[in-house]
Design an enzyme around this catalytic site. Structure first.
Site, PDB file in Angstrom:
ATOM      1  N   TYR A 126     -12.375  -2.038  -1.408  1.00  0.00           N
ATOM      2  CA  TYR A 126     -11.053  -1.467  -1.132  1.00  0.00           C
ATOM      3  C   TYR A 126     -10.091  -1.743  -2.299  1.00  0.00           C
ATOM      4  CZ  TYR A 126      -6.884  -0.689   1.811  1.00  0.00           C
ATOM      5  OH  TYR A 126      -5.711  -0.253   2.351  1.00  0.00           O
ATOM      6  N   ASP A 198     -16.085  -7.753   4.357  1.00  0.00           N
ATOM      7  CA  ASP A 198     -15.079  -6.911   4.999  1.00  0.00           C
ATOM      8  C   ASP A 198     -15.856  -5.880   5.815  1.00  0.00           C
ATOM      9  OD1 ASP A 198     -13.283  -4.861   5.633  1.00  0.00           O
ATOM     10  OD2 ASP A 198     -12.132  -5.100   3.784  1.00  0.00           O
ATOM     11  N   LYS A 223      -7.387  -0.433  11.613  1.00  0.00           N
ATOM     12  CA  LYS A 223      -8.253   0.753  11.623  1.00  0.00           C
ATOM     13  C   LYS A 223      -8.923   0.904  12.999  1.00  0.00           C
ATOM     14  CE  LYS A 223      -6.846   0.695   7.421  1.00  0.00           C
ATOM     15  NZ  LYS A 223      -7.573   0.091   6.324  1.00  0.00           N
TER      16      LYS A 223
HETATM   17  C1  LIG Z   1      -7.232  -0.793   5.309  1.00  0.00           C
HETATM   18  C2  LIG Z   1      -8.251  -1.709   4.767  1.00  0.00           C
HETATM   19  C3  LIG Z   1      -7.914  -2.999   4.347  1.00  0.00           C
HETATM   20  C4  LIG Z   1      -6.483  -3.505   4.371  1.00  0.00           C
HETATM   21  O1  LIG Z   1      -6.019  -3.642   5.667  1.00  0.00           O
HETATM   22  P1  LIG Z   1      -4.446  -3.596   6.057  1.00  0.00           P
HETATM   23  O2  LIG Z   1      -4.460  -3.782   7.528  1.00  0.00           O
HETATM   24  O3  LIG Z   1      -3.910  -2.281   5.601  1.00  0.00           O
HETATM   25  O4  LIG Z   1      -3.800  -4.722   5.321  1.00  0.00           O
HETATM   26  C5  LIG Z   1      -8.916  -3.810   3.866  1.00  0.00           C
HETATM   27  N1  LIG Z   1     -10.196  -3.384   3.795  1.00  0.00           N
HETATM   28  C6  LIG Z   1     -10.562  -2.157   4.188  1.00  0.00           C
HETATM   29  C7  LIG Z   1     -11.985  -1.745   4.082  1.00  0.00           C
HETATM   30  C8  LIG Z   1      -9.607  -1.268   4.685  1.00  0.00           C
HETATM   31  O5  LIG Z   1      -9.972  -0.031   5.049  1.00  0.00           O
END
Ligand SMILES: *Cc1c(COP(=O)(O)O)cnc(C)c1O
Length: 410
Positions: A126, A198, A223
């Site tokens: 990301y 992640d 998300k």
């Molecule tokens: C959106 C996202 C993030 C960051 O998350 P936030 O809640 O916007 O801080 C980190 N990793 C991935 C894969 C994401 O899609």
């Protein structure tokens, strides 16, 4: 009060009952117990006497139940979310944060990313995660090494680099490459590195990385976990006690905790996560097949398609042959103008930068996630000017396909 969830509950049941009176540790009372955990906005908590207050500062009552003193140190809505996530991910505990980025920051700190330490991260993580490594950690004296960790030489690269920390994503953005969690965690163990993943794109419904040897699992709960586009939140689940303690300290000391309203919304979102993921995945597979035979489309990236380079790996790793809700594709006409034309012509799908919400969202990496790269840098990692990313929603599949079709017509 019914008993707390037992390990015999399946993931689906556990998620459905998160934040209900069967799950949340709510006070019993003669006037009835709410079936849904209330939103606790209080910044501080009153205890029966000074002895009880003294005990509460330790975080648990004499009976071993969670106790609260001050909101930055813990809150019942946070505890409930953390408990559900820890069980969902087969971890020993979890800590909630105010955003996915705050969660990643804390996970890397807990993993030991400090001056003199070395991190190997996947090249296509990301954009803000790369920003965090380059703009916050590197100036502190952290050695940041980015590699393509999707090839068969990933374990060798890790052995050669001998990093202190490894950071990957379960599925990459936007080309949806699947990481070989078993190979990466085995190599991490070999060199004594803490492994962090992640797992935002897969959620515990598709993949549980701790069962594949990972130490820390991070989610942007903004998300799929929340899933309704109305709350920003993050979480880290730990496989190890020492890492969990460090996460808690970091959260409290940095004031990076999540707010009670967002926690409430995300626990509410979790109740339908399993259902939503099934529909996201089914719709994404149909959309991928549709786009693959569309005359205006050059190629489609989706791990559920047999010609995706990691199709076999994805089939082995991801639960119930669910390949996720994200896909990307290249327009035949590989130009920014064609991409803009396509986005502006959409009537149902939202041109929005986020993902994982109930509605279908379209993003154009060259102006969003990969904006900071030059066109040739993007080309080098396989993102052309005709590349579009879709987060396929849970609408009726025929409406989604009809909208894409009309927008793809010249
Ligand atoms: C959106 C996202 C993030 C960051 O998350 P936030 O809640 O916007 O801080 C980190 N990793 C991935 C894969 C994401 O899609």
């Amino acid at each position: 009060m019914k008993e707390k969830p037992t390990p015999s509950w399946t993931l689906e049941t556990l998620l459905v009952h998160g934040g209900t009176c069967q799950s949340a540790g709510q006070p019993t009372g003669d006037s009835g117990v709410p079936s849904v955990q209330p939103i606790y906005t209080s910044t501080t908590y009153v205890h029966a006497n000074a002895v009880a207050l003294d005990a509460a500062f330790s975080g648990t009552t004499a009976a071993g139940e969670a106790s609260y003193v001050y909101a930055r140190q813990g809150n019942p809505n946070a505890s409930e979310f953390e408990q559900v996530m820890a069980q969902a991910e087969a971890g020993i505990g979890a800590v909630a944060f105010g955003s996915g980025m705050a969660a990643i920051h804390a996970a890397l700190l807990a993993a030991g990313l400090a001056p003199g330490a070395k991190i190997v991260a996947a090249r296509d993580i990301y954009g803000s995660s790369i920003g965090l490594l380059r703009k916050i950690f590197a100036p502190m004296g952290v050695q940041v090494v980015l590699h393509n960790l999707h090839g068969s030489d990933a374990a060798n690269l890790i052995r050669q680099e001998e990093p202190d920390i490894i950071f990957v994503e379960s599925i990459s953005n936007p080309l949806v490459k699947v990481i070989d969690v078993d190979a990466i965690s085995a190599a991490a163990r070999e060199v004594g590195a803490v492994s962090v993943i992640d797992s935002t794109f897969t959620t515990p419904c598709l993949l549980r990385p701790i069962e594949h040897g990972f130490d820390l699992v991070v989610h942007s709960a903004t998300k799929y976990l929340g899933g309704h586009g109305d709350s920003t939140l993050g979480v880290v689940v730990s496989a190890k006690r020492v890492l969990l303690d460090q996460l808690r300290t970091t959260c409290t000391m940095l004031g990076a905790m999540a707010g009670p309203f967002e926690l409430y919304l995300v626990v509410r979102g979790l109740r339908t996560l399993s259902l939503r993921m099934q529909r996201h995945c089914a719709n994404a597979l149909q959309t991928a097949r549709f786009l693959q035979q569309h005359p205006a489309v050059e190629r489609v990236y989706y791990p559920g398609l047999p010609d995706h380079p990691q199709h076999e790996l994805a089939t082995r790793l991801l639960a119930c042959a669910q390949y996720g809700g994200l896909l990307s594709f290249e327009l035949k006409e590989q130009t920014r103008e064609a991409a803009f034309r396509f986005m502006d012509a959409l009537r149902l799908c939202l041109p929005a930068t986020t993902l994982g919400d109930t509605w279908t969202q379209v993003s154009y990496p060259p102006i969003s996630s990969h904006r900071d790269l030059t066109a040739s840098e993007r080309q080098h990692i396989g993102i052309t000017d005709g590349c579009i990313r879709l987060s396929v929603g849970i609408e009726d599949i025929n409406d989604i396909l009809a909208d894409l079709d009309q927008a793809l017509r010249p």
